[in-house]
Design a protein around this motif. Structure first.
Motif, PDB file in Angstrom:
ATOM      1  N   TYR A  89       0.844  -1.202   0.000  1.00 60.70           N
ATOM      2  CA  TYR A  89       0.000   0.000   0.000  1.00 60.70           C
ATOM      3  C   TYR A  89       0.879   1.252   0.000  1.00 60.70           C
ATOM      4  O   TYR A  89       0.661   2.175  -0.790  1.00 60.70           O
ATOM      5  CB  TYR A  89      -0.924  -0.008   1.221  1.00 60.70           C
ATOM      6  N   ILE A 119       1.190   4.160  -2.891  1.00 55.02           N
ATOM      7  CA  ILE A 119       0.980   5.583  -2.589  1.00 55.02           C
ATOM      8  C   ILE A 119       2.173   6.409  -3.080  1.00 55.02           C
ATOM      9  O   ILE A 119       2.011   7.456  -3.711  1.00 55.02           O
ATOM     10  CB  ILE A 119       0.762   5.795  -1.068  1.00 55.02           C
ATOM     11  N   SER A 130       2.218   6.855  -6.738  1.00 62.51           N
ATOM     12  CA  SER A 130       0.977   7.488  -7.215  1.00 62.51           C
ATOM     13  C   SER A 130       0.084   6.538  -8.009  1.00 62.51           C
ATOM     14  O   SER A 130      -0.607   6.956  -8.934  1.00 62.51           O
ATOM     15  CB  SER A 130       1.300   8.731  -8.056  1.00 62.51           C
ATOM     16  N   THR A 136      -3.182   4.018  -8.448  1.00 64.80           N
ATOM     17  CA  THR A 136      -4.545   3.962  -7.955  1.00 64.80           C
ATOM     18  C   THR A 136      -4.815   2.555  -7.433  1.00 64.80           C
ATOM     19  O   THR A 136      -4.528   1.567  -8.107  1.00 64.80           O
ATOM     20  CB  THR A 136      -5.547   4.295  -9.073  1.00 64.80           C
ATOM     21  N   THR A 165      -7.718   0.060  -6.182  1.00 65.42           N
ATOM     22  CA  THR A 165      -9.164  -0.151  -6.157  1.00 65.42           C
ATOM     23  C   THR A 165      -9.560  -1.409  -5.391  1.00 65.42           C
ATOM     24  O   THR A 165     -10.692  -1.526  -4.941  1.00 65.42           O
ATOM     25  CB  THR A 165      -9.725  -0.266  -7.589  1.00 65.42           C
ATOM     26  N   SER A 171      -9.363   0.818   1.031  1.00 71.97           N
ATOM     27  CA  SER A 171      -9.989   2.068   0.608  1.00 71.97           C
ATOM     28  C   SER A 171      -8.895   3.124   0.535  1.00 71.97           C
ATOM     29  O   SER A 171      -8.396   3.574   1.574  1.00 71.97           O
ATOM     30  CB  SER A 171     -11.079   2.496   1.586  1.00 71.97           C
ATOM     31  N   GLN A 172      -8.514   3.485  -0.681  1.00 78.54           N
ATOM     32  CA  GLN A 172      -7.468   4.480  -0.841  1.00 78.54           C
ATOM     33  C   GLN A 172      -7.957   5.858  -0.389  1.00 78.54           C
ATOM     34  O   GLN A 172      -7.195   6.658   0.146  1.00 78.54           O
ATOM     35  CB  GLN A 172      -6.980   4.535  -2.288  1.00 78.54           C
ATOM     36  N   ALA A 173      -9.235   6.129  -0.570  1.00 82.22           N
ATOM     37  CA  ALA A 173      -9.789   7.428  -0.174  1.00 82.22           C
ATOM     38  C   ALA A 173      -9.672   7.644   1.337  1.00 82.22           C
ATOM     39  O   ALA A 173      -9.354   8.747   1.790  1.00 82.22           O
ATOM     40  CB  ALA A 173     -11.246   7.526  -0.608  1.00 82.22           C
ATOM     41  N   ASP A 174      -9.923   6.583   2.131  1.00 87.39           N
ATOM     42  CA  ASP A 174      -9.840   6.683   3.589  1.00 87.39           C
ATOM     43  C   ASP A 174      -8.463   6.313   4.125  1.00 87.39           C
ATOM     44  O   ASP A 174      -8.185   6.528   5.299  1.00 87.39           O
ATOM     45  CB  ASP A 174     -10.861   5.752   4.247  1.00 87.39           C
ATOM     46  N   GLY A 175      -7.633   5.694   3.291  1.00 83.41           N
ATOM     47  CA  GLY A 175      -6.337   5.212   3.750  1.00 83.41           C
ATOM     48  C   GLY A 175      -6.472   4.058   4.711  1.00 83.41           C
ATOM     49  O   GLY A 175      -5.763   3.974   5.707  1.00 83.41           O
ATOM     50  N   THR A 176      -7.412   3.134   4.416  1.00 88.44           N
ATOM     51  CA  THR A 176      -7.655   2.018   5.335  1.00 88.44           C
ATOM     52  C   THR A 176      -7.489   0.660   4.663  1.00 88.44           C
ATOM     53  O   THR A 176      -7.775   0.492   3.482  1.00 88.44           O
ATOM     54  CB  THR A 176      -9.080   2.072   5.938  1.00 88.44           C
ATOM     55  N   THR A 204      -5.411   2.016   9.650  1.00 87.15           N
ATOM     56  CA  THR A 204      -5.644   3.311   9.024  1.00 87.15           C
ATOM     57  C   THR A 204      -4.328   4.070   8.936  1.00 87.15           C
ATOM     58  O   THR A 204      -3.600   4.181   9.925  1.00 87.15           O
ATOM     59  CB  THR A 204      -6.662   4.139   9.840  1.00 87.15           C
TER      60      THR A 204
END
Length: 145
Positions: free
Chosen positions: A61, A65, A68, A70, A72, A92-97, A117
């Motif tokens: 992960y 990051i 860069s 993505t 999913t 969840s990349q949006a939440d970093g979890t 997280t």
């Protein structure tokens, strides 16, 4: 003197009912103690297995990051979606979890979760939900319901 000892040895042919009942009672007490302890052990081992599953995704992960990429699904991190029979790992990349959700086949309650997280500084924290206190993995805390 040997004649008397021989008669006594022959007279006692087995165990008395009281002796057998005492043995059964001792086995019952030992079982009453051992079964709950084994149940706790299984809960702890399942929670640790879920934690280890998502912990193995931390490095991929972070690498994604930094490059860069993505993300999913956990397959983007090199894990198959059905990697564990205890439940399912998700990302969840949006939440970093990174989350491990236990299914019905686990001893832990269904839909119990272990979540890692990542904050903006790259520090990971572990939280759990619906996992009994004695089973929470080390370095994790219990989320408020």
């Amino acid at each position: 003197m040997t004649k008397t000892m021989t008669r006594t040895a022959r007279a006692q042919g087995g165990f008395t009912l009281i002796e057998l009942l005492v043995v059964v009672a001792i086995i019952g007490v030992l079982a009453a103690i051992a079964v709950p302890q084994y149940q706790n052990y299984v809960e702890r081992s399942e929670a640790s297995a879920g934690y280890s599953t998502i912990r193995s995704l931390q490095t991929p992960y972070d690498a994604a990051i930094f490059s860069s990429d993505t993300i999913t699904d956990v397959t983007d991190l090199g894990m198959q979606s059905d990697a564990s029979s205890l439940g399912k790992a998700s990302v969840s990349q949006a939440d970093g979890t990174l989350t491990f959700t236990f299914n019905d086949s686990a001893v832990l309650p269904a839909n119990s979760t272990v979540t890692l997280t990542r904050d903006a500084d790259g520090v990971w924290t572990c939280t759990t939900a619906n996992i009994p206190d004695q089973a929470i993995p080390n370095n994790c805390s219990d989320e408020a319901p």
